[in-house]
Scaffold this motif. Sequence first.
Motif, PDB file in Angstrom:
ATOM      1  N   ALA A  66       0.833  -1.207   0.000  1.00  0.00           N
ATOM      2  CA  ALA A  66       0.000   0.000   0.000  1.00  0.00           C
ATOM      3  C   ALA A  66       0.865   1.253   0.000  1.00  0.00           C
ATOM      4  O   ALA A  66       0.563   2.249  -0.652  1.00  0.00           O
ATOM      5  CB  ALA A  66      -0.921   0.005   1.215  1.00  0.00           C
ATOM      6  N   GLY A  67       1.949   1.237   0.760  1.00  0.00           N
ATOM      7  CA  GLY A  67       2.835   2.394   0.860  1.00  0.00           C
ATOM      8  C   GLY A  67       3.804   2.218   2.009  1.00  0.00           C
ATOM      9  O   GLY A  67       3.900   1.143   2.595  1.00  0.00           O
ATOM     10  N   ILE A  68       4.541   3.261   2.338  1.00  0.00           N
ATOM     11  CA  ILE A  68       5.492   3.182   3.454  1.00  0.00           C
ATOM     12  C   ILE A  68       5.269   4.332   4.428  1.00  0.00           C
ATOM     13  O   ILE A  68       4.844   5.419   4.055  1.00  0.00           O
ATOM     14  CB  ILE A  68       6.964   3.202   2.971  1.00  0.00           C
ATOM     15  N   ARG A  69       5.557   4.055   5.679  1.00  0.00           N
ATOM     16  CA  ARG A  69       5.589   5.084   6.723  1.00  0.00           C
ATOM     17  C   ARG A  69       6.967   5.147   7.366  1.00  0.00           C
ATOM     18  O   ARG A  69       7.337   6.145   7.965  1.00  0.00           O
ATOM     19  CB  ARG A  69       4.548   4.775   7.814  1.00  0.00           C
ATOM     20  N   VAL A  70       7.724   4.045   7.264  1.00  0.00           N
ATOM     21  CA  VAL A  70       9.083   3.992   7.800  1.00  0.00           C
ATOM     22  C   VAL A  70      10.054   3.797   6.635  1.00  0.00           C
ATOM     23  O   VAL A  70       9.861   2.911   5.802  1.00  0.00           O
ATOM     24  CB  VAL A  70       9.244   2.840   8.813  1.00  0.00           C
ATOM     25  N   ALA A  71      11.056   4.656   6.564  1.00  0.00           N
ATOM     26  CA  ALA A  71      12.098   4.535   5.539  1.00  0.00           C
ATOM     27  C   ALA A  71      13.402   4.151   6.229  1.00  0.00           C
ATOM     28  O   ALA A  71      13.758   4.729   7.261  1.00  0.00           O
ATOM     29  CB  ALA A  71      12.255   5.849   4.780  1.00  0.00           C
ATOM     30  N   GLN A  72      14.096   3.177   5.656  1.00  0.00           N
ATOM     31  CA  GLN A  72      15.358   2.725   6.238  1.00  0.00           C
ATOM     32  C   GLN A  72      16.439   2.732   5.159  1.00  0.00           C
ATOM     33  O   GLN A  72      16.186   2.346   4.022  1.00  0.00           O
ATOM     34  CB  GLN A  72      15.201   1.322   6.826  1.00  0.00           C
ATOM     35  N   LEU A  73      17.617   3.191   5.532  1.00  0.00           N
ATOM     36  CA  LEU A  73      18.741   3.271   4.605  1.00  0.00           C
ATOM     37  C   LEU A  73      19.900   2.453   5.139  1.00  0.00           C
ATOM     38  O   LEU A  73      20.322   2.632   6.280  1.00  0.00           O
ATOM     39  CB  LEU A  73      19.200   4.729   4.424  1.00  0.00           C
ATOM     40  N   ASP A  74      20.428   1.564   4.304  1.00  0.00           N
ATOM     41  CA  ASP A  74      21.559   0.720   4.690  1.00  0.00           C
ATOM     42  C   ASP A  74      22.878   1.302   4.191  1.00  0.00           C
ATOM     43  O   ASP A  74      22.962   1.788   3.065  1.00  0.00           O
ATOM     44  CB  ASP A  74      21.396  -0.677   4.100  1.00  0.00           C
ATOM     45  N   PHE A  75      23.883   1.199   5.044  1.00  0.00           N
ATOM     46  CA  PHE A  75      25.246   1.569   4.671  1.00  0.00           C
ATOM     47  C   PHE A  75      26.122   0.351   4.932  1.00  0.00           C
ATOM     48  O   PHE A  75      26.290  -0.067   6.074  1.00  0.00           O
ATOM     49  CB  PHE A  75      25.732   2.779   5.476  1.00  0.00           C
ATOM     50  N   ASP A  76      26.617  -0.228   3.851  1.00  0.00           N
ATOM     51  CA  ASP A  76      27.346  -1.491   3.943  1.00  0.00           C
ATOM     52  C   ASP A  76      28.840  -1.262   3.761  1.00  0.00           C
ATOM     53  O   ASP A  76      29.422  -1.562   2.713  1.00  0.00           O
ATOM     54  CB  ASP A  76      26.814  -2.479   2.903  1.00  0.00           C
ATOM     55  N   ARG A 138      22.112   0.893   9.701  1.00  0.00           N
ATOM     56  CA  ARG A 138      20.868   1.286   9.037  1.00  0.00           C
ATOM     57  C   ARG A 138      20.270   2.495   9.740  1.00  0.00           C
ATOM     58  O   ARG A 138      20.117   2.502  10.964  1.00  0.00           O
ATOM     59  CB  ARG A 138      19.892   0.105   9.073  1.00  0.00           C
ATOM     60  N   LEU A 139      19.938   3.524   8.953  1.00  0.00           N
ATOM     61  CA  LEU A 139      19.247   4.709   9.477  1.00  0.00           C
ATOM     62  C   LEU A 139      17.738   4.473   9.418  1.00  0.00           C
ATOM     63  O   LEU A 139      17.240   3.813   8.506  1.00  0.00           O
ATOM     64  CB  LEU A 139      19.584   5.954   8.649  1.00  0.00           C
ATOM     65  N   VAL A 140      17.010   5.047  10.370  1.00  0.00           N
ATOM     66  CA  VAL A 140      15.564   4.855  10.436  1.00  0.00           C
ATOM     67  C   VAL A 140      14.858   6.212  10.475  1.00  0.00           C
ATOM     68  O   VAL A 140      15.124   7.033  11.353  1.00  0.00           O
ATOM     69  CB  VAL A 140      15.153   4.032  11.672  1.00  0.00           C
ATOM     70  N   PHE A 141      13.961   6.424   9.508  1.00  0.00           N
ATOM     71  CA  PHE A 141      13.140   7.629   9.443  1.00  0.00           C
ATOM     72  C   PHE A 141      11.672   7.228   9.515  1.00  0.00           C
ATOM     73  O   PHE A 141      11.286   6.172   9.004  1.00  0.00           O
ATOM     74  CB  PHE A 141      13.349   8.386   8.127  1.00  0.00           C
ATOM     75  N   VAL A 142      10.842   8.076  10.103  1.00  0.00           N
ATOM     76  CA  VAL A 142       9.396   7.857  10.113  1.00  0.00           C
ATOM     77  C   VAL A 142       8.736   9.036   9.405  1.00  0.00           C
ATOM     78  O   VAL A 142       9.062  10.195   9.674  1.00  0.00           O
ATOM     79  CB  VAL A 142       8.843   7.727  11.547  1.00  0.00           C
ATOM     80  N   LEU A 143       7.812   8.737   8.485  1.00  0.00           N
ATOM     81  CA  LEU A 143       7.118   9.770   7.728  1.00  0.00           C
ATOM     82  C   LEU A 143       5.832  10.176   8.446  1.00  0.00           C
ATOM     83  O   LEU A 143       5.222   9.381   9.156  1.00  0.00           O
ATOM     84  CB  LEU A 143       6.781   9.274   6.320  1.00  0.00           C
ATOM     85  N   SER A 144       5.419  11.416   8.236  1.00  0.00           N
ATOM     86  CA  SER A 144       4.225  11.922   8.928  1.00  0.00           C
ATOM     87  C   SER A 144       2.948  11.292   8.389  1.00  0.00           C
ATOM     88  O   SER A 144       1.938  11.224   9.087  1.00  0.00           O
ATOM     89  CB  SER A 144       4.134  13.443   8.794  1.00  0.00           C
ATOM     90  N   GLU A 145       2.981  10.826   7.140  1.00  0.00           N
ATOM     91  CA  GLU A 145       1.824  10.142   6.576  1.00  0.00           C
ATOM     92  C   GLU A 145       2.300   9.116   5.559  1.00  0.00           C
ATOM     93  O   GLU A 145       3.451   9.142   5.112  1.00  0.00           O
ATOM     94  CB  GLU A 145       0.852  11.126   5.926  1.00  0.00           C
ATOM     95  N   GLN A 146       1.400   8.201   5.231  1.00  0.00           N
ATOM     96  CA  GLN A 146       1.789   7.114   4.340  1.00  0.00           C
ATOM     97  C   GLN A 146       2.093   7.635   2.935  1.00  0.00           C
ATOM     98  O   GLN A 146       1.327   8.406   2.361  1.00  0.00           O
ATOM     99  CB  GLN A 146       0.673   6.076   4.271  1.00  0.00           C
ATOM    100  N   LEU A 147       3.214   7.196   2.404  1.00  0.00           N
ATOM    101  CA  LEU A 147       3.598   7.518   1.036  1.00  0.00           C
ATOM    102  C   LEU A 147       3.111   6.394   0.133  1.00  0.00           C
ATOM    103  O   LEU A 147       3.483   5.237   0.329  1.00  0.00           O
ATOM    104  CB  LEU A 147       5.118   7.653   0.929  1.00  0.00           C
ATOM    105  N   PRO A 148       2.258   6.694  -0.873  1.00  0.00           N
ATOM    106  CA  PRO A 148       1.722   5.640  -1.740  1.00  0.00           C
ATOM    107  C   PRO A 148       2.828   4.844  -2.428  1.00  0.00           C
ATOM    108  O   PRO A 148       3.890   5.381  -2.765  1.00  0.00           O
ATOM    109  CB  PRO A 148       0.875   6.417  -2.758  1.00  0.00           C
ATOM    110  N   ALA A 149       2.554   3.579  -2.658  1.00  0.00           N
ATOM    111  CA  ALA A 149       3.557   2.671  -3.219  1.00  0.00           C
ATOM    112  C   ALA A 149       4.153   3.178  -4.524  1.00  0.00           C
ATOM    113  O   ALA A 149       5.349   3.030  -4.766  1.00  0.00           O
ATOM    114  CB  ALA A 149       2.929   1.287  -3.428  1.00  0.00           C
ATOM    115  N   VAL A 150       3.334   3.802  -5.361  1.00  0.00           N
ATOM    116  CA  VAL A 150       3.806   4.233  -6.670  1.00  0.00           C
ATOM    117  C   VAL A 150       4.881   5.314  -6.567  1.00  0.00           C
ATOM    118  O   VAL A 150       5.696   5.491  -7.477  1.00  0.00           O
ATOM    119  CB  VAL A 150       2.612   4.742  -7.523  1.00  0.00           C
ATOM    120  N   ARG A 151       4.938   6.029  -5.426  1.00  0.00           N
ATOM    121  CA  ARG A 151       5.913   7.109  -5.265  1.00  0.00           C
ATOM    122  C   ARG A 151       7.161   6.672  -4.498  1.00  0.00           C
ATOM    123  O   ARG A 151       8.112   7.438  -4.359  1.00  0.00           O
ATOM    124  CB  ARG A 151       5.259   8.295  -4.549  1.00  0.00           C
TER     125      ARG A 151
END
Length: 312
Positions: A66-76, A138-151
């Motif tokens: 449906a979308g995301i509310r949590v964004a995570q970034l990996d640094f390897d 891994r960095l963890v961000f939380v979005l204020s509202e759901q970002l639709p999957a297409v974006r």
Amino acid sequence: MDDSIFSLNEQIIGKDLERLKRYNNSFVNVRDTLAPTQIMDVCADFGFATAAVLKEDGKRTGENVAGIRVAQLDFDNTWTVEEATEHPLYQDYAIGLYSTPSHGKVQDDLPDSKAVIMSDAQAAAIRTRVGQAMVRFRLVFVLSEQLPAVRVPAFYAGLFAEFPMADVSCRDRARMFFGSPNAVVRIDNPFARRMDKERVDALVVVGQASSSLPACKPVKKPAAQAVDDSSPSEMPNGQPERFNKNLIVILANGEVTTCKDLRKRMKSGYENRLACFSPFRQENRPSAFVQRDAMGRLYFNDTTARKSYAYA
């Protein structure tokens, strides 16, 4: 709009590929009632696998996201913790970071299958650290509202523009993040504000304007060979045996699929080379590719074993 924050799989703890194959249909949406520190507990203390918010509980596929509310970034092993945490986006919006399962292990030489989905700068940074303990987090961000999957792909492309040393395989909307039980956790902003819609939209615009959304760099493809229906394909044990369309494949981004589904997916020509874990042996990092030959048949190129496997 769904009030879930992410989907969770309590059957998969840590980087367990075998349980991923068995329980990929066991993701359940979690409502947005967790404090930032509790989100970190789920990923870095309990070590559960997490993914995007799903339309329906169950299977983690692109169609069901449906979308995301949590964004995570990996640094390897491409950036230091200090370099990442000094970034303004981290300081403004990130909850914190945690170490991922391979943190602290010795860096081996970089396989071609991994280098192909990295920038030249990332690959160069890793190759300077061969033989040293890896810094993976891994960095963890939380979005204020759901970002639709297409974006989601464009949003992550915008994040990669800000964090050029992050692992670009995180771009997939169906991306699963293995948990890291008993990880090293750093919480810098326990009361961090969520990334507001204006900032998210700005990153999407940057991603859309990017000269190329994150994708595998072009590489020289091995000469295609027709597969004779009467000739069985070579298998690792040296015995003539075919593998069938229902063979389970785990892609480098953690997505679980089958050869049958991959053939349909790659038929369009949009994706004709994908990094994956070898389906024929146990390994902790992806060292193989799945590709289509000139006749539209799939074959696997295992760069570590130096073998190719085909099926009709």
